[in-house]
Each structure stands twice: as structure tokens, then as C-alpha cells.
Design a protein around this motif. Structure first.
Motif, mmCIF file in Angstrom:
data_model
loop_
_atom_site.group_PDB
_atom_site.id
_atom_site.type_symbol
_atom_site.label_atom_id
_atom_site.label_comp_id
_atom_site.label_asym_id
_atom_site.label_seq_id
_atom_site.Cartn_x
_atom_site.Cartn_y
_atom_site.Cartn_z
ATOM 1 N N GLY A 197 35.272 -78.848 36.992
ATOM 2 C CA GLY A 197 34.170 -79.888 37.426
ATOM 3 C C GLY A 197 32.593 -79.687 37.604
ATOM 4 N N VAL A 198 32.429 -78.327 37.206
ATOM 5 C CA VAL A 198 31.106 -77.762 37.740
ATOM 6 C C VAL A 198 30.133 -78.546 36.523
ATOM 7 C CG1 VAL A 198 29.534 -75.771 37.368
ATOM 8 C CG2 VAL A 198 31.924 -75.650 38.638
ATOM 9 N N ILE A 199 30.316 -78.330 35.113
ATOM 10 C CA ILE A 199 29.440 -78.884 34.216
ATOM 11 C C ILE A 199 29.241 -80.226 34.396
ATOM 12 C CG2 ILE A 199 29.047 -79.066 31.791
ATOM 13 C CD1 ILE A 199 30.298 -76.243 31.434
ATOM 14 N N PRO A 200 30.488 -81.179 34.337
ATOM 15 C CA PRO A 200 30.389 -82.796 34.423
ATOM 16 C C PRO A 200 29.475 -83.175 35.648
ATOM 17 C CG PRO A 200 32.597 -82.018 33.764
ATOM 18 C CD PRO A 200 31.996 -80.664 34.116
ATOM 19 N N GLY A 201 29.788 -82.232 36.778
ATOM 20 C CA GLY A 201 28.891 -82.574 37.995
ATOM 21 C C GLY A 201 27.763 -82.572 37.929
ATOM 22 N N LEU A 202 27.133 -81.311 37.226
ATOM 23 C CA LEU A 202 25.735 -80.976 37.104
ATOM 24 C C LEU A 202 25.194 -81.821 35.935
ATOM 25 C CD1 LEU A 202 25.747 -77.139 37.216
ATOM 26 C CD2 LEU A 202 25.130 -78.592 39.005
ATOM 27 N N ALA B 124 32.507 -91.387 29.463
ATOM 28 C CA ALA B 124 32.582 -91.392 28.066
ATOM 29 C C ALA B 124 32.358 -90.197 27.411
ATOM 30 C CB ALA B 124 31.701 -92.557 27.405
ATOM 31 N N LEU B 125 31.355 -89.496 27.772
ATOM 32 C CA LEU B 125 30.846 -88.047 27.122
ATOM 33 C C LEU B 125 32.097 -87.178 27.445
ATOM 34 C CD1 LEU B 125 27.155 -87.846 27.993
ATOM 35 C CD2 LEU B 125 28.076 -88.278 26.054
ATOM 36 N N VAL B 126 32.636 -87.156 28.778
ATOM 37 C CA VAL B 126 33.539 -86.303 28.821
ATOM 38 C C VAL B 126 34.871 -86.535 28.090
ATOM 39 C CG1 VAL B 126 35.134 -85.262 30.657
ATOM 40 C CG2 VAL B 126 32.848 -85.590 31.107
ATOM 41 N N MET B 127 35.162 -87.815 27.847
ATOM 42 C CA MET B 127 36.387 -88.322 27.011
ATOM 43 C C MET B 127 36.061 -87.794 25.564
ATOM 44 S SD MET B 127 37.134 -92.155 28.605
ATOM 45 C CE MET B 127 38.828 -92.331 28.010
ATOM 46 N N VAL B 128 34.911 -88.208 25.109
ATOM 47 C CA VAL B 128 34.755 -87.784 23.597
ATOM 48 C C VAL B 128 34.677 -86.397 23.488
ATOM 49 C CG1 VAL B 128 33.144 -88.494 21.616
ATOM 50 C CG2 VAL B 128 33.728 -90.225 23.327
ATOM 51 N N ALA C 138 34.199 -80.555 30.075
ATOM 52 C CA ALA C 138 35.078 -80.048 31.229
ATOM 53 C C ALA C 138 35.870 -78.856 31.156
ATOM 54 C CB ALA C 138 36.120 -81.221 31.581
ATOM 55 N N THR C 139 36.350 -78.574 29.672
ATOM 56 C CA THR C 139 37.547 -77.547 29.618
ATOM 57 C C THR C 139 36.580 -76.231 29.395
ATOM 58 O OG1 THR C 139 37.818 -78.190 27.334
ATOM 59 C CG2 THR C 139 39.301 -79.031 28.976
ATOM 60 N N TRP C 140 35.464 -76.210 28.937
ATOM 61 C CA TRP C 140 34.972 -74.800 28.154
ATOM 62 C C TRP C 140 34.851 -73.805 29.419
ATOM 63 C CZ3 TRP C 140 30.438 -72.400 29.822
ATOM 64 C CH2 TRP C 140 30.176 -71.219 29.012
ATOM 65 N N LEU C 141 34.240 -74.354 30.662
ATOM 66 C CA LEU C 141 34.281 -73.233 31.645
ATOM 67 C C LEU C 141 35.441 -72.618 32.193
ATOM 68 C CD1 LEU C 141 31.823 -71.631 33.378
ATOM 69 C CD2 LEU C 141 32.014 -73.485 34.864
ATOM 70 N N PRO C 142 36.439 -73.330 32.598
ATOM 71 C CA PRO C 142 37.576 -72.711 32.966
ATOM 72 C C PRO C 142 38.317 -72.126 31.846
ATOM 73 C CG PRO C 142 37.952 -75.312 32.768
ATOM 74 C CD PRO C 142 36.531 -74.813 32.675
ATOM 75 N N ASN C 143 38.100 -72.378 30.568
ATOM 76 C CA ASN C 143 38.785 -71.647 29.547
ATOM 77 C C ASN C 143 38.119 -70.187 29.253
ATOM 78 O OD1 ASN C 143 40.638 -73.449 28.823
ATOM 79 N ND2 ASN C 143 39.631 -74.486 27.243
ATOM 80 N N TYR C 144 36.770 -70.333 29.496
ATOM 81 C CA TYR C 144 35.912 -68.989 29.269
ATOM 82 C C TYR C 144 36.275 -68.183 30.698
ATOM 83 C CZ TYR C 144 31.875 -66.028 29.423
ATOM 84 O OH TYR C 144 30.990 -64.991 29.402
ATOM 85 N N VAL C 145 36.349 -68.601 31.816
ATOM 86 C CA VAL C 145 36.632 -67.726 32.887
ATOM 87 C C VAL C 145 37.885 -67.168 32.841
ATOM 88 C CG1 VAL C 145 36.672 -67.664 35.338
ATOM 89 C CG2 VAL C 145 34.895 -68.757 34.498
ATOM 90 N N TYR C 146 39.142 -67.946 32.706
ATOM 91 C CA TYR C 146 40.381 -67.438 32.715
ATOM 92 C C TYR C 146 40.605 -67.124 31.524
ATOM 93 C CZ TYR C 146 40.858 -69.335 37.404
ATOM 94 O OH TYR C 146 40.740 -69.797 38.596
ATOM 95 N N ASN C 147 39.976 -66.929 30.266
ATOM 96 C CA ASN C 147 40.206 -66.367 29.017
ATOM 97 C C ASN C 147 41.259 -67.045 28.373
ATOM 98 O OD1 ASN C 147 39.395 -64.570 27.219
ATOM 99 N ND2 ASN C 147 40.426 -62.861 27.740
#
Length: 440
Positions: free
Chosen positions: A180-185, A422-426, A431-440
Motif C-alpha cells: 500500500g505504500v507506493i499506491p498511497g504516495l 486503473a494504473l494499479v490494475m494495468v 503494488a507488488t514491487w516493494l513487498p517483493n523487494y523487501v521479502y526477496n
């Protein structure tokens, strides 16, 4: 009786009970228990409700819920959050629309402290709104700014709504918060861009503060900056160890609650009244969420036992021949419709037994879908005729702001939220980059 018909009867009975004005957890829990007893008798029926309660009690991350709520109420009740607006008032008053931009910044930080939309609305309408109106800002624009900014509370971590979604969808809370961090910002940045552009086209909407209010000694400016950044420091002390992997989620929430309490004590604002109000409100909201989660788990267990999700998937994909994306868009539209008369937790609890497993069966990422749900809920909060935030604003706004002003103020911000959705859907990576990066 077929399983599909049983599922339909359960869902329609639950909606009927909600229309009678019953509490959300009472309506959902009653239907779950009654259906379980009728389907599986005394032994199996009682086991479903009992296992749901035990699952709730054993869910360790749920301890984060009272911690974050307590942190937010301490910062709010002790007026530490007020220092944020004073900082924005001094440092951004020289820009066209600067106080409105500062209000968005205030809402983002309030969201990071509390995780509830109503907290941002209360602080924005009592602190920011009178100041903006007094300084000649357009009442419709600033009303929309506060409503839109407060909705960020359910998207920016530590979002309480995402904790509820995590429990029902059986997904990691930490990954949902990071998602939720990047979509919220991004949404906050889109709000700010809109304010800047609109005030540049029509400067009357957001006039610059008089020089007499901005020309204060640099030492005073720096003092206000330090006071205003204290909540940011508390948030950093709480989240950095978690993101770096030094602490667990529950440990980080405890650090945040302790840091907020210590900050209020050091500033001399932790009175008996502040402590009592914070604890009382924390207890009330935490118990409300726990009852709702318990009812949702019991209802979902019955649906799982019926195989209702498989049946619904068969109807959508085989009989109606709908594509997964069409089904997903229809889900989002149904959230907006329900948001006109239900709050976010009620919406999630009602449809989670159907939607969340179906999303997984269709091959979508449940972390990503949690962010889609939350953004759609934000839109529903501000959609007439009965959007949740519309009536909160009506209750808190001064008499000169009419219901017509409130309704008309949200149109551009709803369009911005639709663009963000729409941007998050497309681009799911938003949404998924940051959790994937942190949790590797």
C-alpha cells in the motif's frame, strides 16, 4: 437443496438482516451459526464457530491492531498531530494552494500514525478546515481535499483495514502494508498535482498567505519543523526495524505505541484524560474489529464447506463465459455500489467469502487484489448518495458548507482515485514491487 441455492439463501438472508439495522458482526455471525447448525447438526455446527474463535485467538499478528490504534489515539489526543499542521502552515504558506498541499501532507502522516480514515477526517475538519476557510480558500476545493486526504488512512500503512483483509484472505500483513505504500504516495502526489495546477489556473482558489504571517524568525521556523517532524520520527523508529528485518511486525507495533507514549510524556501532554481517552477508544475499536473478524471467519468456513466458490466460478467462467478481467471489474463495481450504504469492514466481511477465494481461483495475486479492494473502498467512501466520508464531513463541517458543497467537492478527487485504480490494475508492479523487494 443444491449447494448453490444454500449459498444464495445464506447471502440474501445476511443482506436482509443488515437492512434491518442489525450490527454487522451480529447479522453475519448469526447467519453463519444458523446455517452451520442446519447443515451439519449439533456437533459439526458448533465446531465451525468454535474453530473460528480459536483461529482468531491464535492469530499472533492480530496483536498489532490495538498497538497501532493506541499509537494513533495518543498522538491525536495529546495534540502532537496539531504540530504537523503548524509546520505546514509556516513552511508552505508562500505557495499558491500551499495550505491545501500541506493538508494532504498532514493526512498522509496522520494515516501513517493511525490507520483509520475517521481519524484523518476528524483532525482535518477540526484543525485544517477552519484555517483554510479563514484564509480565503475555496470551500468546495478544501472540503474535497480533506475528504480525499482522509481516505488515505485505509491504504497507507499501518492500515487497520488491510489487517482485516489479511486475516480473512490469509495473507501476510507486512506484505499488504508494503504493497500500500507506493499506491498511497502516488495517490497523494496526484492530489497535490491537481491542487497545484488548479490553483495556478485560478489563484483565487488557494491564495498565498500574507507576508506578515510568513515572515517569522528562522529559529521559530526550525522549532516548528522539529515539532512537526516528531510523528515522522516515531513512524521511522517503528517501521525501519521491521523493513530491515530486525523486528517482527508485532514487535514494531509495540515500539510504535511506546514511542508515541514516551513522546507525549516528554512534551508534557500525557495527562490522565489523554491516557484514559486513548485506552478507552483503543479498546472499543479493537473489540469491534475482533467481533467482525470472528463472524467473517465463521461465515467463510461455512462457504468453504459448501464449495460455493467453485460453483460461482463455474457460473461466471463456464455458463456466462466471462473473462477473469471482466469478473474482476464487476467485483470492483459491486464494491463501489455497496460503499454507498456500507462501511469498508462491512463490505469486506460480506463479500470476502465469495470474492477472495474466487480471485485466487482466477489466478490473480491476493496481495495485489487487497490494494485494489482498498482503493475501490476509498472511492466508495466518497460516492453519493450515501458515501461514508460525505456524512462524516457533513457532521464535522461548519454551517456555511452545505451538503451540496460536499457532494460537488469530491468529483475531481474521485476521478483521480479512479485513475490511480486503473494504473494499479494495468501495472500491478506499483503494488507488488516493494513487498517483493523487501521479502526477496
Amino acid at each position: 437443496m443444491s449447494y448453490e441455492l444454500i449459498a444464495t439463501l445464506m447471502f440474501s438472508s445476511m443482506m436482509l438482516m443488515l437492512l434491518t439495522g442489525q450490527r454487522v458482526f451480529g447479522a453475519i455471525g448469526f447467519i453463519a451459526v444458523a446455517a452451520a447448525l442446519l447443515l451439519w447438526g449439533d456437533k459439526g455446527g458448533f465446531d465451525i464457530g468454535f474453530s473460528a474463535a480459536m483461529k482468531l485467538m491464535k492469530w499472533y499478528p492480530l496483536l498489532t491492531l490495538p498497538m497501532f490504534i493506541f499509537m494513533g489515539y495518543v498522538l491525536s489526543e495529546s495534540k502532537i498531530a496539531d504540530d504537523l499542521y503548524k509546520m505546514f502552515h509556516v513552511w508552505m504558506g508562500g505557495l499558491r494552494g500551499g495550505l491545501a498541499i500541506g493538508t494532504i501532507g498532514l493526512m498522509v502522516l496522520i494515516s501513517a500514525m493511525n490507520g483509520l480514515s475517521v481519524a484523518g477526517m476528524a483532525i482535518g475538519s477540526t484543525i485544517a478546515l477552519p484555517e483554510l476557510l479563514k484564509r480565503g480558500y475555496d470551500k468546495r476545493m478544501v472540503t474535497g481535499v480533506i475528504q480525499a486526504g482522509s481516505s488515505l488512512g485505509i491504504l497507507v500503512p499501518p492500515s487497520v483495514v488491510l489487517v482485516l483483509y489479511a486475516m480473512i484472505a490469509r495473507q501476510p500483513v507486512g506484505q499488504l502494508w508494503l504493497a500500500g505504500v507506493i499506491p498511497g504516495l502516488m495517490m497523494a502526489a496526484l492530489f497535490i498535482i491537481y491542487i497545484v495546477v488548479r490553483c495556478r489556473i485560478n489563484p483565487v482558489l488557494g491564495p498565498v498567505l500574507p507576508a506578515s504571517e510568513r515572515d517569522i524568525p528562522r529559529a521559530e521556523k526550525l522549532r516548528l519543523l522539529r515539532a512537526g517532524l516528531l510523528p515522522v520520527l516515531i513512524f521511522a523508529v517503528m517501521m525501519v526495524p521491521f523493513v530491515r528485518g530486525w523486528t517482527s511486525l508485532v514487535e514494531s507495533s509495540a515500539i510504535g505505541a511506546i514511542a508515541a507514549f514516551v513522546a507525549a510524556v516528554i512534551k508534557g501532554r500525557m495527562t490522565r484524560e489523554v491516557f484514559e481517552n486513548s485506552v478507552r477508544n483503543t479498546l472499543g475499536i479493537t473489540c469491534m474489529f475482533m467481533w467482525i473478524i470472528l463472524a467473517a471467519l465463521a461465515f467463510g468456513a461455512v462457504f468453504d464447506g459448501l464449495g460455493a466458490v467453485k460453483a460461482i466460478e463455474f457460473v461466471f467462467t463456464d455458463r456466462l463465459n466471462l473473462s477473469p478481467w471482466t469478473i474482476l471489474i464487476l467485483m470492483q463495481l459491486s464494491f463501489i455500489l455497496m460503499g454507498t450504504f456500507l462501511d469498508d469492514t462491512a463490505m469486506l466481511v460480506i463479500v470476502a467469502p465469495l470474492y477472495v477465494p474466487l480471485v485466487g481461483e482466477l489466478g490473480f495475486d491476493l496481495i495485489w487484489y487487497g490494494i485494489l479492494y482498498t482503493i475501490t473502498t476509498q472511492i466508495a467512501y466518497m460516492t453519493p448518495p450515501f458515501g461514508y466520508n460525505l456524512f462524516l464531513m457533513r457532521a464535522m463541517a461548519p454551517p456555511e458548507i452545505t451538503l451540496r458543497d460536499i457532494y460537488s467537492s469530491i468529483t475531481p478527487f474521485v476521478l483521480i482515485m479512479v485513475l490511480a485504480l486503473a494504473l494499479v490494475m494495468v501495472f500491478p508492479g506499483i503494488a507488488t514491487w516493494l513487498p517483493n523487494y523487501v521479502y526477496n
